[in-house]
Design a protein around this motif. Structure first.
Motif, PDB file in Angstrom:
ATOM      1  N   GLY A 192       0.833  -1.190   0.000  1.00 51.52           N
ATOM      2  CA  GLY A 192       0.000   0.000   0.000  1.00 51.52           C
ATOM      3  C   GLY A 192       0.872   1.246   0.000  1.00 51.52           C
ATOM      4  O   GLY A 192       1.906   1.324  -0.672  1.00 51.52           O
ATOM      5  N   ARG A 193       0.488   2.215   0.786  1.00 43.18           N
ATOM      6  CA  ARG A 193       1.226   3.474   0.882  1.00 43.18           C
ATOM      7  C   ARG A 193       2.631   3.219   1.395  1.00 43.18           C
ATOM      8  O   ARG A 193       2.807   2.585   2.439  1.00 43.18           O
ATOM      9  N   MET A 194       3.647   3.695   0.621  1.00 44.63           N
ATOM     10  CA  MET A 194       5.041   3.500   1.018  1.00 44.63           C
ATOM     11  C   MET A 194       5.529   4.660   1.877  1.00 44.63           C
ATOM     12  O   MET A 194       5.132   5.804   1.693  1.00 44.63           O
ATOM     13  N   LEU A 195       6.421   4.299   2.797  1.00 47.31           N
ATOM     14  CA  LEU A 195       7.101   5.311   3.586  1.00 47.31           C
ATOM     15  C   LEU A 195       8.589   5.196   3.272  1.00 47.31           C
ATOM     16  O   LEU A 195       9.230   4.193   3.586  1.00 47.31           O
ATOM     17  N   GLY A 196       9.166   6.196   2.590  1.00 45.60           N
ATOM     18  CA  GLY A 196      10.551   6.121   2.146  1.00 45.60           C
ATOM     19  C   GLY A 196      10.642   5.375   0.823  1.00 45.60           C
ATOM     20  O   GLY A 196       9.651   4.996   0.206  1.00 45.60           O
ATOM     21  N   GLY A 197      11.892   5.180   0.400  1.00 44.19           N
ATOM     22  CA  GLY A 197      12.124   4.556  -0.889  1.00 44.19           C
ATOM     23  C   GLY A 197      12.297   3.062  -0.822  1.00 44.19           C
ATOM     24  O   GLY A 197      12.538   2.421  -1.856  1.00 44.19           O
ATOM     25  N   GLY A 198      12.226   2.493   0.343  1.00 41.68           N
ATOM     26  CA  GLY A 198      12.415   1.058   0.470  1.00 41.68           C
ATOM     27  C   GLY A 198      13.879   0.704   0.683  1.00 41.68           C
ATOM     28  O   GLY A 198      14.761   1.568   0.773  1.00 41.68           O
ATOM     29  N   GLU A 199      14.128  -0.572   0.727  1.00 41.46           N
ATOM     30  CA  GLU A 199      15.470  -1.067   1.029  1.00 41.46           C
ATOM     31  C   GLU A 199      16.199  -1.381  -0.278  1.00 41.46           C
ATOM     32  O   GLU A 199      15.674  -2.103  -1.143  1.00 41.46           O
ATOM     33  N   VAL A 200      17.428  -0.830  -0.433  1.00 38.80           N
ATOM     34  CA  VAL A 200      18.187  -1.002  -1.667  1.00 38.80           C
ATOM     35  C   VAL A 200      18.811  -2.399  -1.696  1.00 38.80           C
ATOM     36  O   VAL A 200      19.552  -2.780  -0.792  1.00 38.80           O
ATOM     37  N   ILE A 201      18.503  -3.147  -2.778  1.00 43.41           N
ATOM     38  CA  ILE A 201      19.104  -4.464  -2.978  1.00 43.41           C
ATOM     39  C   ILE A 201      20.361  -4.334  -3.826  1.00 43.41           C
ATOM     40  O   ILE A 201      21.379  -4.997  -3.571  1.00 43.41           O
ATOM     41  N   GLY A 202      20.330  -3.473  -4.839  1.00 41.66           N
ATOM     42  CA  GLY A 202      21.491  -3.260  -5.703  1.00 41.66           C
ATOM     43  C   GLY A 202      21.385  -1.948  -6.451  1.00 41.66           C
ATOM     44  O   GLY A 202      20.287  -1.457  -6.718  1.00 41.66           O
ATOM     45  N   LYS A 203      22.568  -1.379  -6.798  1.00 44.83           N
ATOM     46  CA  LYS A 203      22.578  -0.087  -7.479  1.00 44.83           C
ATOM     47  C   LYS A 203      23.740  -0.059  -8.462  1.00 44.83           C
ATOM     48  O   LYS A 203      24.861  -0.457  -8.131  1.00 44.83           O
ATOM     49  N   LEU A 204      23.484   0.434  -9.710  1.00 44.27           N
ATOM     50  CA  LEU A 204      24.513   0.555 -10.751  1.00 44.27           C
ATOM     51  C   LEU A 204      24.401   1.918 -11.418  1.00 44.27           C
ATOM     52  O   LEU A 204      23.291   2.410 -11.667  1.00 44.27           O
ATOM     53  N   GLN A 205      25.587   2.529 -11.721  1.00 44.81           N
ATOM     54  CA  GLN A 205      25.652   3.786 -12.460  1.00 44.81           C
ATOM     55  C   GLN A 205      26.197   3.448 -13.851  1.00 44.81           C
ATOM     56  O   GLN A 205      27.178   2.716 -13.991  1.00 44.81           O
ATOM     57  N   MET A 206      25.542   3.981 -14.910  1.00 43.36           N
ATOM     58  CA  MET A 206      26.017   3.658 -16.255  1.00 43.36           C
ATOM     59  C   MET A 206      25.587   4.751 -17.217  1.00 43.36           C
ATOM     60  O   MET A 206      24.698   5.539 -16.927  1.00 43.36           O
ATOM     61  N   SER A 207      26.260   4.730 -18.399  1.00 44.80           N
ATOM     62  CA  SER A 207      25.933   5.702 -19.454  1.00 44.80           C
ATOM     63  C   SER A 207      24.853   5.121 -20.349  1.00 44.80           C
ATOM     64  O   SER A 207      24.604   3.911 -20.360  1.00 44.80           O
ATOM     65  N   TRP A 208      24.251   6.001 -21.133  1.00 45.58           N
ATOM     66  CA  TRP A 208      23.242   5.548 -22.085  1.00 45.58           C
ATOM     67  C   TRP A 208      23.847   4.607 -23.118  1.00 45.58           C
ATOM     68  O   TRP A 208      23.225   3.633 -23.538  1.00 45.58           O
ATOM     69  N   ASP A 209      25.087   4.951 -23.513  1.00 44.05           N
ATOM     70  CA  ASP A 209      25.714   4.124 -24.531  1.00 44.05           C
ATOM     71  C   ASP A 209      25.953   2.701 -24.039  1.00 44.05           C
ATOM     72  O   ASP A 209      25.839   1.729 -24.809  1.00 44.05           O
ATOM     73  N   GLU A 210      26.284   2.577 -22.738  1.00 42.83           N
ATOM     74  CA  GLU A 210      26.471   1.225 -22.201  1.00 42.83           C
ATOM     75  C   GLU A 210      25.170   0.417 -22.302  1.00 42.83           C
ATOM     76  O   GLU A 210      25.184  -0.790 -22.550  1.00 42.83           O
ATOM     77  N   LEU A 211      24.080   1.098 -22.149  1.00 45.37           N
ATOM     78  CA  LEU A 211      22.802   0.409 -22.288  1.00 45.37           C
ATOM     79  C   LEU A 211      22.541   0.016 -23.741  1.00 45.37           C
ATOM     80  O   LEU A 211      22.152  -1.106 -24.051  1.00 45.37           O
ATOM     81  N   LEU A 212      22.807   0.984 -24.618  1.00 43.92           N
ATOM     82  CA  LEU A 212      22.495   0.754 -26.021  1.00 43.92           C
ATOM     83  C   LEU A 212      23.420  -0.261 -26.675  1.00 43.92           C
ATOM     84  O   LEU A 212      23.077  -0.844 -27.712  1.00 43.92           O
ATOM     85  N   ASP A 213      24.591  -0.489 -26.056  1.00 47.85           N
ATOM     86  CA  ASP A 213      25.529  -1.454 -26.624  1.00 47.85           C
ATOM     87  C   ASP A 213      24.936  -2.872 -26.682  1.00 47.85           C
ATOM     88  O   ASP A 213      25.441  -3.725 -27.419  1.00 47.85           O
ATOM     89  N   HIS A 214      23.889  -3.150 -25.934  1.00 49.98           N
ATOM     90  CA  HIS A 214      23.300  -4.502 -25.901  1.00 49.98           C
ATOM     91  C   HIS A 214      22.331  -4.742 -27.056  1.00 49.98           C
ATOM     92  O   HIS A 214      21.808  -5.861 -27.217  1.00 49.98           O
ATOM     93  N   GLY A 215      22.052  -3.733 -27.849  1.00 51.79           N
ATOM     94  CA  GLY A 215      21.166  -3.922 -29.000  1.00 51.79           C
ATOM     95  C   GLY A 215      19.717  -4.113 -28.583  1.00 51.79           C
ATOM     96  O   GLY A 215      19.300  -3.746 -27.474  1.00 51.79           O
ATOM     97  N   ASP A 216      18.897  -4.607 -29.558  1.00 55.35           N
ATOM     98  CA  ASP A 216      17.457  -4.724 -29.235  1.00 55.35           C
ATOM     99  C   ASP A 216      17.108  -5.989 -28.485  1.00 55.35           C
ATOM    100  O   ASP A 216      15.944  -6.255 -28.285  1.00 55.35           O
ATOM    101  N   HIS A 217      18.047  -6.844 -28.121  1.00 55.05           N
ATOM    102  CA  HIS A 217      17.734  -8.114 -27.468  1.00 55.05           C
ATOM    103  C   HIS A 217      17.777  -7.971 -25.941  1.00 55.05           C
ATOM    104  O   HIS A 217      18.564  -7.190 -25.407  1.00 55.05           O
TER     105      HIS A 217
END
Length: 1128
Positions: A83-108
């Motif tokens: 239901g209604r959340m208080l805070g952002g929740g508990e972080v399981i994992g976090k990654l910082q990346m560029s757009w190009d790193e994402l796009l390098d994987h193609g449409d699959h």
């Protein structure tokens, strides 16, 4: 690879995730993906429920502009609220990346892996594509998360909690508690986030409690309970709040052992599991070994609780173990034991049936070789044995012995439960000894007890029980053999067992009254007054320890009665006799004890009252009949009712004895009522379901309809002709029968509350029974060990008692045996050879029995050649009273008249049967006549009857042409064909082999071409329009030796099914001469119908009387008097 541009729109599809473990080890409400482009452009996926394999499926899509920022961060977060959340929740994992790193994987689709959490590497599956237009239909962009102080404190608390779990430092725990406490302080009552704040604080404190860094579990439990109260049913976070509270309760029970906590946890799991879909992570944890399975195992260790609440709780635990669950057998067994314990306290047979049903299921889940089979066998056997002791069904006794034998086989030498198994088998062997008298059973039982005692040395927890059981066996053997050493040893063991029992032991009362009974026996033998005084004191102490409705108060009353009676027999103080009778009364009316015990007690009461001329004798007899009637009503088949009645063989004379008692008390109307109440109980029970209710239908149609419908259901449930061999199925049928029977009894009770219906289906009063004599006097012949006499019920006026001073019960027993021998001898003689033996015996019947009765009929009642009805009891039922004959000549040379010269004789099983037949005569229909003959039975069913076909032809010729007439013979004379003919015709002539089964009279039958037509088959038919049946077959009107007063024979069965007038036979019929009687009978029966008269079944007795006179020169004596008339 897509072409790169400064102005791009990128569609990002978040497909799924796997290996998603929450750093704090807390069960999340769901998992979501959080993408942060900059402080103004953020996206949050839907919150999806975590699966049992720690995976999630999202299929969520968002379109983002890459020119806002050169990079983005991707986070996997656990939300602890759906239901209604208080805070952002508990972080399981976090990654910082560029757009190009994402796009390098193609449409699959591709996997994006994150740093390990708790030993596994979380990842999500994504798919990206460049698009040329903005499309935000499937995703939601928002400028920022809710950013306020309580949200920041909540997220900080999550971080410190995860760190505490990872590093185990109390400082991190304290930090987490501090942050979550600050949040709760800012969420007062009524705040929308208060439930979340309570839960977060409670959870971090619970983690500290589990690791022994926090001690106050009570506060934790209260916080979870408060949170649950704010998340009622249908709240999205209600299931998780239920689980959280179960965790706190389970841990508190683990540390403190509080039974209430594990009980509440089980109740919460019972509510929780249906709310957790299969395949979810919450379900896998809740239903797993650290969830509900742990709770179930702890519930198994709770003490037995026979209260209604305790049994309800055990049912809740059972529902946590569905079919196939590994803990189901143990849970079934524990519920069975709790329900049986309630039976032990309150005596409800439904509890015992339920216990057995549960025990059977538990055992069925543990086939041979299963580790727990011995325990489940033992417990089932114990319940079955208890039911035998409560209801007296020998099938239960046999099954209990078989189960205990198997249990002992599994508990070989050295097994920890061998002593218990030896004890239990010994107990049922003692029961069988008491039932059947085989000394080998008792010898083996004592041997088993002695072996068990060697396994229970001083100090052993069960030594007191084994000592008590050994003493019981020795005392029972003393009762049979009167060897004083057995009794003295029994008393010694009783005393030792009682010394080992604590004063507050709930089973101590049994040891008290057991010792009391042994002391009574010794007092009777030695007359040492201290024994009987101690016996009385022990019983009184036993009574004081028991609640007013405890079933075992019965035994205290019983042995207290024995003590007072023993003392009376020595000291002759009338006060002791009064006290003995008072305790007879208490014991017989103690409703929570089973009927068999109370029936035995009441039978003993009648004996004592008769022996000592006590005024309670008639009350004792009435009580006996009421209890026996109620006991038989619990049996759902005719055969089981008859077996139940036969079990009280020592009481078979009570109907006649009760009438004798009432006669000696100068109360002839009550004598009639008692003999009627005590005889023919089988027919009485069955006929209640067919009682006409015209008056009730007129006054109260709705009640009448309900009663009739219930009667049909009870009658249908009262299976009779197809015995059930499967014990579990038989139990279910019996339980269903009792359920319907209770509804039927409730309907009857409601009817009796109506004005004018207070005696509905109660035993008839004399005023009702006198109607049986409307067409002529009814003569009831009483054969009792106290006196033999006859009561004449006249058409009007006072009853007449006719003493038979020269006749004793022993004389009658001898006479009936001699008659049977004379009949057998006569069958070997030629037709012209005088039947001297039989003549002498029939002269005795005339002189000593019927002549005194005839004198009253002729001289006091002034009756000449009219109809009379004979209603014999006990030994009289096996004597051909209608054939009484002086076989002498008068001084003038004329033949002295016999009974059938003077009167037209009929028989009736009971007065009620005659009244019922007369009432049904009002429903006349167009007559139809069927002759059924089977002279060529199947192989092994008897010799061919060569005269059957000619007899059928003879009858066919004699039946008036005005009557519709059919014949069934040869291959058509089958069981089904005969039954159909009986149902469809009003008049029946049956010529075939008839066989009386002396051991099970309900199996008596007519031999047909294929299957036998049994008495049970006939009884199941309700043919109210039927009128007359002539049974030209052997043994159709003779009952069995064990229950002669029940009058269970083929002729009575036809009368019960609806035939108002029946001619049957007392012994074997010679078909070569029977046709002469048949011819003469029908010539007389139909002599006035040539000009179109109406068939009249009430003429049958007169026609038979005329026929036997007409064939004197053609038919031997024993074949003339073999035929008797029963009914109107």
């Amino acid at each position: 690879m897509p072409r790169r541009s400064k102005h791009r729109y990128i569609r990002l599809e978040v497909i799924s995730g796997k290996n998603l473990r929450v750093p704090s080890e807390r069960i999340p409400a769901g998992i979501y993906v959080f993408i942060n482009v900059n402080s103004r452009r953020r996206w949050k996926s839907a919150i999806s429920v975590l699966s049992s394999d720690e995976s999630v499926a999202w299929r969520d899509t968002v379109t983002l502009s890459s020119n806002v920022s050169p990079a983005l961060s991707v986070e996997i977060r656990a939300s602890h609220e759906l239901g209604r959340m208080l805070g952002g929740g508990e972080v399981i994992g976090k990654l910082q990346m560029s757009w190009d790193e994402l796009l390098d994987h193609g449409d699959h689709p591709f996997d994006l892996s994150f740093p390990p959490v708790r030993g596994v590497q979380p990842s999500i599956t994504l798919k990206v594509a460049v698009v040329h237009a903005w499309d935000d239909q499937n995703g939601t962009l928002f400028d920022s998360l809710v950013d306020c102080e309580i949200a920041r404190d909540t997220d900080a608390g999550y971080v410190r909690l995860a760190t505490y779990v990872r590093r185990k430092r109390v400082s991190h725990l304290n930090g987490a508690v501090e942050h979550f406490q600050l949040v709760l302080n800012q969420c007062p009552v009524g705040h929308p986030d208060r439930a979340t704040a309570l839960t977060n604080l409670a959870w971090v404190r619970l983690k500290g409690y589990i690791r022994n860094d926090i001690q106050d579990i009570d506060t934790i439990t209260s916080l979870f309970r408060d949170a649950l109260a704010l998340r009622p049913q249908h709240h999205p976070d209600h299931p998780l709040s239920l689980f959280n509270l179960t965790e706190a309760l389970t841990w508190r029970h683990f540390r403190k052992g509080t039974a209430a906590d594990i009980c509440e946890a089980a109740q919460l799991y019972h509510e929780l599991l249906p709310l957790c879909p299969e395949g979810t992570y919450l379900r896998s944890i809740a239903a797993g070994k650290n969830g509900v399975e742990y709770v179930i195992t702890r519930c198994h260790k709770l003490p037995k609780d026979a209260s209604d609440e305790g049994i309800h709780f055990r049912r809740v635990v059972l529902e946590l173990c569905p079919v196939g669950h590994r803990f189901r057998p143990r849970t079934l067994d524990q519920l069975a034991q709790a329900v049986e314990a309630r039976f032990d306290q309150h005596g409800s047979i439904d509890d015992l049936d339920t216990s057995i049903q549960l025990g059977r299921e538990a055992m069925s889940l543990c086939p041979e070789g299963h580790a727990g089979r011995d325990a489940y066998l033992n417990n089932l056997a114990y319940s079955v044995a208890s039911r035998f002791r409560h209801q007296g069904n020998t099938n239960d006794l046999d099954e209990a012995i078989s189960l205990f034998e198997e249990t002992l086989h599994l508990c070989s030498v050295g097994h920890e439960s061998r002593d218990c198994s030896l004890d239990n088998l010994g107990g049922v062997l003692v029961d069988r000894f008491n039932k059947r008298g085989d000394i080998d059973d008792m010898t083996r039982a004592i041997s088993l007890y002695r072996e068990a005692l060697t396994l229970c040395p001083p100090g052993h927890l069960r030594r007191d029980t084994t000592l008590n059981n050994l003493a019981i066996a020795l005392q029972h053997r003393y009762d049979r053999s009167q060897v004083s050493e057995d009794l003295n040893e029994a008393i010694d063991w009783y005393r030792q067992s009682l010394r080992l029992k604590r004063l507050d032991d709930p089973d101590r009362h049994n040891h008290l009254h057991n010792l009391s009974s042994a002391l009574c026996s010794r007092f009777t033998e030695t007359r040492q007054n201290e024994d009987v005084e101690e016996a009385i004191a022990l019983c009184q102490e036993s009574l004081a320890a028991l609640s007013s409705l405890h079933p075992n108060r019965y035994f205290s009353y019983r042995w207290l009665q024995e003590a007072y009676l023993s003392r009376y027999q020595i000291l002759l103080d009338s006060a002791d006799l009064s006290l003995a009778v008072e305790n007879f009364r208490f014991a017989s009316r103690h409703s929570t004890q089973g009927f068999p015990e109370r029936i035995i007690c009441t039978s003993n009461w009648t004996v004592v009252a008769e022996q000592h001329a006590h005024g309670s004798a008639l009350e004792a007899y009435s009580t006996f009949f009421e209890l026996l009637d109620a006991h038989l009503a619990t049996r759902f088949s005719a055969t089981s009712r008859r077996e139940a009645a036969a079990a009280f063989h020592y009481a078979r004379t009570l109907p006649a004895d009760s009438a004798s008692c009432a006669i000696r008390c100068d109360n002839l109307p009550h004598a009639i009522e008692l003999v009627e109440q005590g005889r023919g109980q089988q027919w009485s029970l069955a006929s209640r379901l067919r009682t006409p209710v015209e008056a009730l239908e007129s006054a109260h149609p709705a009640l009448a309809h309900n009663y009739l419908e219930l009667s049909k259901l009870v009658s249908s449930a009262a299976q009779s002709s197809a015995p059930i061999t499967d014990r579990a199925a038989a139990d279910r049928a019996a339980t269903e029968y009792r359920r319907l029977r209770r509804q039927w009894e409730a309907a009857v009770a409601e009817i009796r509350d109506l004005r004018g219906f207070s005696r509905f289906l109660l035993p008839p009063l004399y005023a009702d029974l006198q109607a049986a004599a409307r067409q002529g006097p009814v003569i009831i012949l009483i054969a009792s060990k106290y006196s033999c006499s006859a009561i004449i019920v006249p058409t009007s006026g006072d009853l007449h008692n006719v003493p038979l001073p020269s006749v004793t019960l022993a004389d009658l027993t001898n006479l009936k045996d001699r008659v049977a021998r004379a009949i057998r001898h006569a069958s070997t003689l030629g037709p012209k050879v005088p039947r001297n033996d039989l003549i002498i015996l029939l002269r005795t019947v005339w002189d000593e029995i019927m002549l005194p009765i005839v004198n009253v009929l002729r001289h006091d009642l002034k009756l000449r050649y009219c109809r009379i009805w004979l209603c014999p009891t006990a030994a009289f039922t096996s004597i051909p009273l209608h054939a009484a004959h002086p076989f002498r000549t008068n001084p003038d040379g004329s033949r002295e008249q016999c009974l059938e010269d003077l009167y037209i004789c009929s028989y009736t099983p009971t007065l009620s049967a005659l009244v019922r037949s007369r009432q049904m005569m009002k429903k006349r229909v167009t007559p139809s006549f069927v002759t059924i003959g089977q002279g060529q039975p199947g192989a092994g069913k008897g010799k061919a009857l060569l005269a059957v076909d000619s007899e059928l032809e003879l009858v066919h010729k004699l039946v008036p042409a005005t009557a519709r007439h059919t014949t069934i013979s040869g291959d058509a004379a089958t069981r089904a064909g005969a039954l159909e003919a009986l149902e469809q015709n009003t008049w029946v002539h049956l010529a075939c082999h008839g066989k009386q089964d002396p051991k099970q009279p309900y199996n008596s039958h007519f031999v047909m071409r294929d299957e036998d037509l049994t008495l049970l088959d006939i009884m199941e038919k309700d043919i109210p329009h039927a009128e007359f049946a002539f049974l030209s077959a052997c043994h159709t009107a003779v009952g069995d030796e064990e229950t002669p007063d029940e009058v269970i024979h083929l002729a009575a069965g036809l009368q019960f099914s609806g035939f108002k007038s029946v001619i049957g036979t007392l012994w074997q019929v010679d078909d070569s001469v029977a046709k002469h009687v048949v011819n003469a009978f029908y010539e007389n029966m139909f002599q006035d119908l040539k000009d179109g008269g109406v068939l009249d079944c009430t003429k049958a007795a007169w026609a038979l009387n005329r026929a036997t006179h007409a064939v004197k020169t053609q038919v031997p004596l024993e074949q003339r008097v073999v035929f008797v008339h029963i009914g109107v």
